[in-house]
Design an enzyme around this catalytic site. Structure first.
Site: not given
Ligand code: AMP
Ligand code: ZN
Length: 112
Positions: A3, A6, A29, A45, A85, A96, A98, A100
């Site tokens: 993950c 994680c 992000d 997680h 989402n 995982h 999250h 925004h």
């Molecule tokens: P979602 O599409 O709602 O699952 O959001 C996932 C978010 O994670 C997206 O906005 C990506 O830009 C962000 N993301 C993916 N990898 C990373 C990373 N390594 N560091 C920071 N944000 C990330």
């Molecule tokens: Zn996780």
């Protein structure tokens, strides 16, 4: 389990950390969709909103207690959006939970 978030929480993958405590990890992000785009994740997680329950909801509460503080420190007095989402139809890309925080500009009205 493999993950991304994680691994970020553990520090195995670098991130631009905004805040951390026992329950919450917040970071910028990597592909910001607004001038301020921060992700808040629980430090356990939980795959998505679908997996929130009475045992783990304290992590969600702790995240939401932090959101106004982070918004204040990021100068989002004009307003901001909080989004999560859940699942394929919502284009959840990281499995995982999250949240925004998006702000720092006038956001478009359309959400879906
Ligand atoms: P979602 O599409 O709602 O699952 O959001 C996932 C978010 O994670 C997206 O906005 C990506 O830009 C962000 N993301 C993916 N990898 C990373 C990373 N390594 N560091 C920071 N944000 C990330
Ligand atoms: Zn996780």
């Amino acid at each position: 389990m493999n993950c991304l978030f994680c691994e970020i929480i553990k520090g195995n993958i670098p991130s631009s950390k905004v805040y951390e405590d026992e329950y919450v990890y917040a970071f910028r992000d990597i592909n910001p969709q607004a001038p301020v785009h921060i992700l808040l994740v629980p430090k356990v997680h939980i795959s998505s909103v679908d997996e929130i329950n009475a045992e783990n909801s304290v992590y969600v509460a702790k995240i939401f207690e932090k959101i106004p503080e982070i918004a204040k420190s990021e100068n989002l007095g004009g307003g901001y959006r909080v989004i999560t989402n859940c699942g394929a139809d919502a284009c959840q890309s990281v499995k995982h939970l999250h949240f925004h925080i998006l702000g720092g500009t006038q956001l478009i009205e359309k959400m879906g």
